[in-house]
Every structure is written in C-alpha cells, then in structure tokens.
Design a protein around this motif. Sequence first.
Motif, PDB file in Angstrom:
ATOM      1  N   ALA A   7       0.816  -1.212   0.000  1.00  0.00           N
ATOM      2  CA  ALA A   7       0.000   0.000   0.000  1.00  0.00           C
ATOM      3  C   ALA A   7       0.847   1.257   0.000  1.00  0.00           C
ATOM      4  O   ALA A   7       0.354   2.340  -0.299  1.00  0.00           O
ATOM      5  N   GLN A   8       2.112   1.166   0.334  1.00  0.00           N
ATOM      6  CA  GLN A   8       2.925   2.372   0.396  1.00  0.00           C
ATOM      7  C   GLN A   8       3.546   2.666  -0.972  1.00  0.00           C
ATOM      8  O   GLN A   8       3.712   1.797  -1.809  1.00  0.00           O
ATOM      9  N   ASP A  79      -2.103 -13.243   3.026  1.00  0.00           N
ATOM     10  CA  ASP A  79      -1.776 -12.956   1.633  1.00  0.00           C
ATOM     11  C   ASP A  79      -2.978 -12.381   0.891  1.00  0.00           C
ATOM     12  O   ASP A  79      -2.837 -11.535   0.011  1.00  0.00           O
ATOM     13  N   ARG A  80      -4.174 -12.841   1.246  1.00  0.00           N
ATOM     14  CA  ARG A  80      -5.387 -12.410   0.543  1.00  0.00           C
ATOM     15  C   ARG A  80      -5.912 -11.070   1.058  1.00  0.00           C
ATOM     16  O   ARG A  80      -6.249 -10.178   0.273  1.00  0.00           O
ATOM     17  N   PHE A  81      -6.014 -10.915   2.375  1.00  0.00           N
ATOM     18  CA  PHE A  81      -6.687  -9.747   2.953  1.00  0.00           C
ATOM     19  C   PHE A  81      -5.731  -8.670   3.462  1.00  0.00           C
ATOM     20  O   PHE A  81      -6.180  -7.603   3.872  1.00  0.00           O
ATOM     21  N   GLY A  82      -4.442  -8.942   3.449  1.00  0.00           N
ATOM     22  CA  GLY A  82      -3.476  -7.950   3.895  1.00  0.00           C
ATOM     23  C   GLY A  82      -2.756  -8.409   5.139  1.00  0.00           C
ATOM     24  O   GLY A  82      -3.390  -8.811   6.131  1.00  0.00           O
ATOM     25  N   SER A 130       6.820 -12.818   7.397  1.00  0.00           N
ATOM     26  CA  SER A 130       6.502 -12.433   6.022  1.00  0.00           C
ATOM     27  C   SER A 130       6.606 -10.924   5.836  1.00  0.00           C
ATOM     28  O   SER A 130       7.100 -10.433   4.812  1.00  0.00           O
ATOM     29  N   ILE A 131       6.161 -10.157   6.833  1.00  0.00           N
ATOM     30  CA  ILE A 131       6.277  -8.693   6.779  1.00  0.00           C
ATOM     31  C   ILE A 131       7.742  -8.286   6.715  1.00  0.00           C
ATOM     32  O   ILE A 131       8.135  -7.415   5.926  1.00  0.00           O
ATOM     33  N   ILE A 132       8.579  -8.942   7.525  1.00  0.00           N
ATOM     34  CA  ILE A 132      10.001  -8.620   7.536  1.00  0.00           C
ATOM     35  C   ILE A 132      10.639  -8.908   6.178  1.00  0.00           C
ATOM     36  O   ILE A 132      11.358  -8.075   5.618  1.00  0.00           O
ATOM     37  N   THR A 133      10.377 -10.090   5.632  1.00  0.00           N
ATOM     38  CA  THR A 133      11.015 -10.477   4.366  1.00  0.00           C
ATOM     39  C   THR A 133      10.515  -9.649   3.196  1.00  0.00           C
ATOM     40  O   THR A 133      11.236  -9.462   2.211  1.00  0.00           O
ATOM     41  N   ASN A 134       9.291  -9.120   3.287  1.00  0.00           N
ATOM     42  CA  ASN A 134       8.775  -8.287   2.206  1.00  0.00           C
ATOM     43  C   ASN A 134       9.141  -6.815   2.384  1.00  0.00           C
ATOM     44  O   ASN A 134       9.068  -6.050   1.423  1.00  0.00           O
ATOM     45  N   PRO A 196       3.610  -0.933   6.807  1.00  0.00           N
ATOM     46  CA  PRO A 196       2.812  -0.771   5.585  1.00  0.00           C
ATOM     47  C   PRO A 196       1.972  -2.017   5.313  1.00  0.00           C
ATOM     48  O   PRO A 196       2.360  -3.134   5.655  1.00  0.00           O
ATOM     49  N   GLU A 197       0.824  -1.805   4.700  1.00  0.00           N
ATOM     50  CA  GLU A 197      -0.010  -2.936   4.311  1.00  0.00           C
ATOM     51  C   GLU A 197       0.565  -3.587   3.060  1.00  0.00           C
ATOM     52  O   GLU A 197       1.127  -2.912   2.194  1.00  0.00           O
ATOM     53  N   SER A 198       0.462  -4.891   2.975  1.00  0.00           N
ATOM     54  CA  SER A 198       0.937  -5.613   1.799  1.00  0.00           C
ATOM     55  C   SER A 198       0.150  -6.896   1.667  1.00  0.00           C
ATOM     56  O   SER A 198      -0.393  -7.415   2.646  1.00  0.00           O
ATOM     57  N   ARG A 199       0.060  -7.401   0.453  1.00  0.00           N
ATOM     58  CA  ARG A 199      -0.619  -8.666   0.202  1.00  0.00           C
ATOM     59  C   ARG A 199      -0.040  -9.291  -1.051  1.00  0.00           C
ATOM     60  O   ARG A 199       0.656  -8.613  -1.824  1.00  0.00           O
ATOM     61  N   ALA A 200      -0.289 -10.562  -1.234  1.00  0.00           N
ATOM     62  CA  ALA A 200       0.202 -11.246  -2.433  1.00  0.00           C
ATOM     63  C   ALA A 200      -0.671 -10.877  -3.625  1.00  0.00           C
ATOM     64  O   ALA A 200      -1.892 -10.762  -3.493  1.00  0.00           O
TER      65      ALA A 200
END
Length: 502
Positions: A7-8, A79-82, A130-134, A196-200
């Motif tokens: 999202a950022q 992954d789907r909803f954030g 997952s947040i850290i690696t992304n 930050p928000e993120s998703r696959a």
Amino acid sequence: MGTTVSAQTGPPTLRRRRLILAICCLSLLIVGLDATIVNVALPAVQKNLHASVSGLQWTIDAYTLVLASLLMLSGSTADRFGRRRVFQLGLGLFTLGSLLCSVSPGLEWLVLFRIVQAVGGSMLNPIALSIITNTITERRERARALGIWGAVFGLSLALGPVLGGVLVSTIGWRAIFWINVPVGIAAIFLTQFFVPESRAPRARRFDPAGQALVITMFATLTYALIEGPHRGWGSALIVSLFAVAVGAAATLVVVERRREQPLLDVRFFRSAPFSGATVIAVAAFAAFGGFLFLNSLYLQDVRGFTALHAGLLTLPMAGMIALFAPVSGRLIARWGPRTPLLLAGPAIAIGALLLVRLGPHTSVGYLVLSYVIFGIGLGFVNAPISNTAVSGMPIEQAGVAAGVASTSRQVGATLGVAITGALVAGGTGVGFTVASHAAWAVIAGCGVAIAFLGFVSTGRWAAGTAERVRLSLVADKSADADADADADAGEVPSDRTSSTAR
C-alpha cells in the motif's frame, strides 16, 4: 509467491525498516515467552484449579494443537486480505485470550481461552516473518534482521522460566498472562502507524476440506494420546479416535492431490530434505515440549522448589539455546545443515538419557549438566530445520515449505506433551519420578531420530530428490504461466494439470 503488492508508494527508510523489525519482534517476544512461562506455572494451576495431569496437558496442547492447525490458513488469509490487517487481528485475539486466561474461573475455561490465544497466535510469527522479508529486501540486511529475529526468540525462551517464576512466586499464576496485554496493545497501535499494508498479488484459494481434515487429524490423535491412560488404550473410544486420525490423514493425501491450490502440496514430501526436516521438526519439538512439561512438574511437585527456583534452574538450558542458535547458523553457511543436525541429535539424546536416572534426590549439579547438554542440542537444531525444508525448492515455494516446517514444530510440541504426559499419568512424588524414566527415554529416542534423519536427508541422494521436485514445480509453474498468457490473449487454454494439483 510473486511480487508483493504494497500500500505504500516507496520503499521504507532504514529507520522505518528497523522500527518495523522491532514491532514484529514484539509478537515473537510474547509468543516465545508463552512457550516457556506457562510450563513454569503448571503446578500452581494444578493446585489452584484442582487439575489432573491430563488437565495440565490440555492447558498446553489446546494451544499448540490449534496453532498447528491454523498456521498455514493464517498465512494464506494474510496474503489475501493484507498482512498488516491480519497481523493486528492476531495481536488483538492473542491479547484478549491472555486477558481472559488470567481471569479463568476453572480449568475448562482456561483451556477454552487458551484456544482463543492460539487462534491469535497463529496469525503472529509467520505473518510477522513475512512482513520482515517483504519489507527488508536487501540480502545482507535481511540476514541481519533474521539474526535479530532468532536472538529475540532465544531471549524470550531464556526470560520465560525466570519471569514466570518471579510472577508465580510473588503474585500468582494468573500474572503470567497479564504481561501479554500491554505488549499486545502497544504492538497493535505501532503496527497501525508504522507497518505498511501488503498482500500477495495472487493469493492462494482457501481449502476448507483440507483445513477440516488437518484439524480432525490433529484433534483426534491428541485427544486419544491424552485420554488413553484414563479411558483405556483398548477402549472403543480411543481405538476409534486413532482410526479416525489415520483415516483423516489418508483422506487428506487423496483430497490434496486433486485440488488445484491445496492447503498442503503433497509433492513436497517427495523431497527427502523436506520430508526429513518435517520429521526432525516434530522430533525436536516433541523433545522440547516433553522436557518443559516433565521438568516443571518434577522440580516443583517432586523436589518442592518454588516456581522462581525452578525457573532459575531451567535458565542454563534456555541460555544454551540462545548461545548456540547463531553458531548453528554459521555452521550451515559454511558446511550446510548436516553438521549442526549431527551435533544436535546426540546432544538431545545424551541430555535426556542423563535424566533417565532421575530420582527424588538427584543433585542440582547433575540436573544442570543435563539441562546444559540438552539446551546445546536444541540450540543447534532449529536453524537447519528451516534451511533443510526449503533446500532445493523454487523461491516462490520457499514460504509454503517454511510454513509446513513451522506447523511441524507445533505438532511436535503437542505430541511431546501428550505422549510424556500419558507415560507419567497418575504418578505422584516418587511414583512420578519412576514413571518419568520411560518418558525421558522417549525424548532420548527423538534425539537419535534427529541424528539419523539429519544424516540421511542431507546427502547427495537427498539433494537429487529435492532437485526432481524442484524441476516438477518449475515445469508446472511454466504451464500455468502459459495458460494465463493464453487466457489474457483471449484464447481458450488447453486442459492442463495445475502446478499444485498433483
């Protein structure tokens, strides 16, 4: 897994990346503390709530069972909803569950609220990782971040027995759950403002059939192991539960082979390193879970030590985990996972074998020696589990493989408590000590299994099986990409088997 949708608008600054790492480590801290702090409080819970040994087993296993069942579902949901949204939901549920545990009026309520904790806990560490690696994408910076992540986990294991002992001795067992509340609330607000928000971009589909079968398999097996000593191993109920567990496992394999996007791709198990890592994770954490359960009851119920004294005696074991975990990582970087596994297995086995001679008056020095050796083994074993699990896998499948390894750790912890508890059920005082000898022998057997599998699953033959699986996954990914290209071009794609269907 593909490129992450964030999202950022731009990459976070170094200062913000460090803050994000610190926030994610908060979740690891409270979950890691929970892994050891609850065990220290078991004798106090037993006295206050008039619990049996099987009741204490459920206090631990209700948490690890639900955690193991939901880890992979939580990952696909994030992954789907954030990832940020689901991470905050997990923090909220874990915090609420902790608060409810602290006011439980009886054992049944405590077990129920531990389940609430576990639902939240399943959304924490895998998603935080997952947040850290992304967020941290540069290789060296990510390696340092994961090193800090591992150090925090070791610190939480070391702090748990001591902090739990202080709280139980001065305030009471309910206080061990209070400490999660302010940390959880702080993490929720910090996540909202800084993560930050993120998703696959292409989230995996839900697999309700696979999820239901996994829960059925774990629940029936755990219930049968815990209740078997009381209801009789040959009783119709226990035999039926074992049969249902086996049936659920067999059905899971059939169902998952036919699904386009399964919860668990059974082809992974054709890779000897992956299969080896899965069983090693179960064995290692069965040993760890059994150790914590038996040792807490022995030190406080048999020896009469206070919770604080028991926590301090356990500190050398936790300290060895924290000390040797980074050493294991360096050994992997230089020589691969075989060396630390061949060191871990014998150390766990020797540490447990020393405790087979346990008596009501065993010297403290002897206990500490066994704890130190056991802790060295646990320190060596964790890093090669993840490394071996993802060995040879395509990068986009590494997260799924690591998720299975994490689930296997929780399954192991559940089985460790269930099996060792079953072996000592009904024993008190000297009777408990004698009954525990068989349990310590089982834990020693776990160490032998780790050494054997560590040797078999890390050689040339094992690498060949991993390569064949990798090529199969890559080939099916290419077929799916061609199908997507045909669809984008307005063509009707040929009927192909999906990359996860076999």
